[in-house]
Enzyme design. Structure first.
Site, PDB file in Angstrom:
ATOM      1  N   TRP A 101       0.838  -1.213   0.000  1.00 49.35           N
ATOM      2  CA  TRP A 101       0.000   0.000   0.000  1.00 49.35           C
ATOM      3  C   TRP A 101       0.859   1.244   0.000  1.00 49.35           C
ATOM      4  CZ3 TRP A 101      -4.305  -0.287  -2.201  1.00 49.35           C
ATOM      5  CH2 TRP A 101      -5.093  -1.433  -2.086  1.00 49.35           C
TER       6      TRP A 101
ATOM      7  N   ASP B 220      -2.077   6.591   6.186  1.00 48.39           N
ATOM      8  CA  ASP B 220      -3.113   5.758   5.568  1.00 48.39           C
ATOM      9  C   ASP B 220      -3.532   4.715   6.604  1.00 48.39           C
ATOM     10  OD1 ASP B 220      -4.700   3.986   4.233  1.00 48.39           O
ATOM     11  OD2 ASP B 220      -3.237   3.506   2.662  1.00 48.39           O
TER      12      ASP B 220
ATOM     13  N   LYS C  62     -12.765  -1.755   5.891  1.00 42.90           N
ATOM     14  CA  LYS C  62     -12.087  -2.657   6.820  1.00 42.90           C
ATOM     15  C   LYS C  62     -12.657  -2.509   8.231  1.00 42.90           C
ATOM     16  CE  LYS C  62      -8.926  -2.800   3.344  1.00 42.90           C
ATOM     17  NZ  LYS C  62      -8.210  -1.879   2.463  1.00 42.90           N
TER      18      LYS C  62
HETATM   19  C1  LIG Z   1      -7.639  -1.384   1.431  1.00 42.22           C
HETATM   20  C2  LIG Z   1      -6.534  -0.395   1.518  1.00 42.22           C
HETATM   21  C3  LIG Z   1      -6.377   0.636   0.579  1.00 42.22           C
HETATM   22  C4  LIG Z   1      -7.263   0.769  -0.637  1.00 42.22           C
HETATM   23  O1  LIG Z   1      -8.497   1.214  -0.307  1.00 42.22           O
HETATM   24  P1  LIG Z   1      -9.564   1.534  -1.470  1.00 42.22           P
HETATM   25  O2  LIG Z   1     -10.693   2.068  -0.659  1.00 42.22           O
HETATM   26  O3  LIG Z   1      -9.847   0.269  -2.178  1.00 42.22           O
HETATM   27  O4  LIG Z   1      -8.970   2.560  -2.353  1.00 42.22           O
HETATM   28  C5  LIG Z   1      -5.348   1.528   0.774  1.00 42.22           C
HETATM   29  N1  LIG Z   1      -4.521   1.440   1.812  1.00 42.22           N
HETATM   30  C6  LIG Z   1      -4.634   0.453   2.729  1.00 42.22           C
HETATM   31  C7  LIG Z   1      -3.681   0.405   3.873  1.00 42.22           C
HETATM   32  C8  LIG Z   1      -5.648  -0.487   2.614  1.00 42.22           C
HETATM   33  O5  LIG Z   1      -5.766  -1.465   3.519  1.00 42.22           O
END
Ligand SMILES: *Cc1c(COP(=O)(O)O)cnc(C)c1O
Length: 359
Positions: free
Chosen positions: A101, A171, A195
């Site tokens: 990521w 993030d 999540k």
């Molecule tokens: C799932 C995830 C993403 C991507 O998220 P989207 O909503 O599909 O763009 C980005 N960063 C992390 C750490 C994630 O777990």
């Protein structure tokens, strides 16, 4: 019948939340229609939206001076929105690379500014994070970006990087609300909802007010923090159903005792699963024990030819979605807030039984 869903995202949601949503789906709180069919500008929906924001602020103890936005475009949208909102065209920004990521955030940011990767854990195959003392920011960096929890690698920062006066951007897609966090240390926190917050389609951004209002020319208005903040995140039609469910999840978290209680529960779940993995010569987790994720736990088995069998047999016992990310293979159990200890115990039991038969 509900199964135990170990998917990384979209992920399992609290049963109580789903039941409430079901109970009020067709006739939402006497409206004679579902929440999905109600205007986002109606008094009733605005109250839902505002309550969700208030509950999120309370759960995370967001200090004054932060905007909380409910946006679209996912965390991936923020990979672009962050450089566009925080910097001008000649900017540089620092990024820490701890896995997949991080990498995606970096490659997207490169389209907008000069990225300096100040730490890259490639040498360890992304099984650890840099030491706090090894982080040296570039002079003139507009912000420092990192990924507190790498959802695919299962690597987590056991500390919050010290970026001094430089805004720290995180993030938190796969770790937000899993434990208390000192929001005041961050310039910006963002998270896709699917999540630990609710259904996919909504993205939470918590941003310090001094970072808002500097979007570069050409930033799409729906990604402009200032425009969205001024419109209460309703500049255009928001994902109303997702926002409503997120609100129910925040309520559920408060009912569980908030993030201090959730932290205890999450720590116990993760410790239980890692203990089972570590106690067995048949299972292994490749991550530096000091940086193991509480949310996403990858593991391998001593006989990799049995991985498919493991995943299939687990699924037939109601333990679903245990295959690792397609890029890394192996297995991965995602155990977000909504996964109870009962799910973890069921997995541990299955693992022991599988080992007995195949080990
Ligand atoms: C799932 C995830 C993403 C991507 O998220 P989207 O909503 O599909 O763009 C980005 N960063 C992390 C750490 C994630 O777990």
């Amino acid at each position: 019948m509900r199964i135990h869903n170990f998917a990384a995202g979209p992920a399992t949601l609290p049963l109580e939340v789903l039941e409430q949503a079901r109970d009020e789906l067709v006739d939402w709180r006497g409206a004679g229609m579902s929440v999905m069919e109600v205007s986002h500008r109606s008094k009733a929906f605005v109250a839902v939206a505002e309550q969700a924001e208030a509950d999120l602020r309370e759960l995370l103890a967001v200090p004054p001076g932060y905007k909380v936005l409910f946006l679209q475009g996912g965390a991936t949208g923020q990979f672009s929105a962050i450089p566009m909102n925080l910097t001008g065209p000649d900017a540089i920004a620092d990024y820490i690379n701890t896995g997949q990521w991080s990498k995606k955030a970096i490659s997207e940011a490169k389209r907008y500014l000069r990225v300096t990767v100040i730490a890259d854990e490639k040498a360890s195959n992304y099984s650890t994070v840099p030491a706090a003392s090894d982080l040296v920011l570039s002079s003139g960096a507009a912000y420092l970006h990192y990924t507190p929890n790498e959802t695919i690698g299962g690597v987590e920062f056991p500390y919050v990087p010290d970026s001094g006066e430089v805004p720290l951007v995180a993030d938190m897609s796969s770790t937000i609300l899993s434990r208390p966090v000192d929001v005041g240390r961050f310039g910006l926190i963002y998270a896709g909802a699917q999540k630990n917050i609710g259904p996919s389609g909504i993205t939470v951004v918590i941003v310090r007010e001094d970072l808002v209002g500097k979007a570069r020319a050409g930033t799409p208005t729906v990604f402009d923090y200032q425009a969205m903040a001024e419109a209460g995140s309703m500049l255009n039609t928001p994902p109303t159903f997702g926002w409503y469910i997120a609100g129910l999840v925040f309520r559920w978290l408060k009912g569980k005792g908030g993030l201090v209680a959730i932290e205890k529960r999450n720590r116990a779940k993760a410790e239980r699963l890692y203990a089972a993995i570590d106690a067995s010569p048949f299972y292994a987790n490749p991550v530096d024990p000091g940086c193991r994720s509480w949310m996403n736990i990858p593991f391998t088995i001593a006989r990799p030819e049995l991985e498919k069998t493991f995943v299939a047999e687990a699924a037939s016992e109601g333990l679903a979605n245990l295959e690792g990310h397609r890029s890394v293979g192996g297995m991965r159990a995602s155990i977000y807030n909504a996964m109870g200890m009962d799910g973890v115990e069921a997995l541990v039991l299955f693992m022991a039984e599988f080992e007995r038969r195949h080990g």
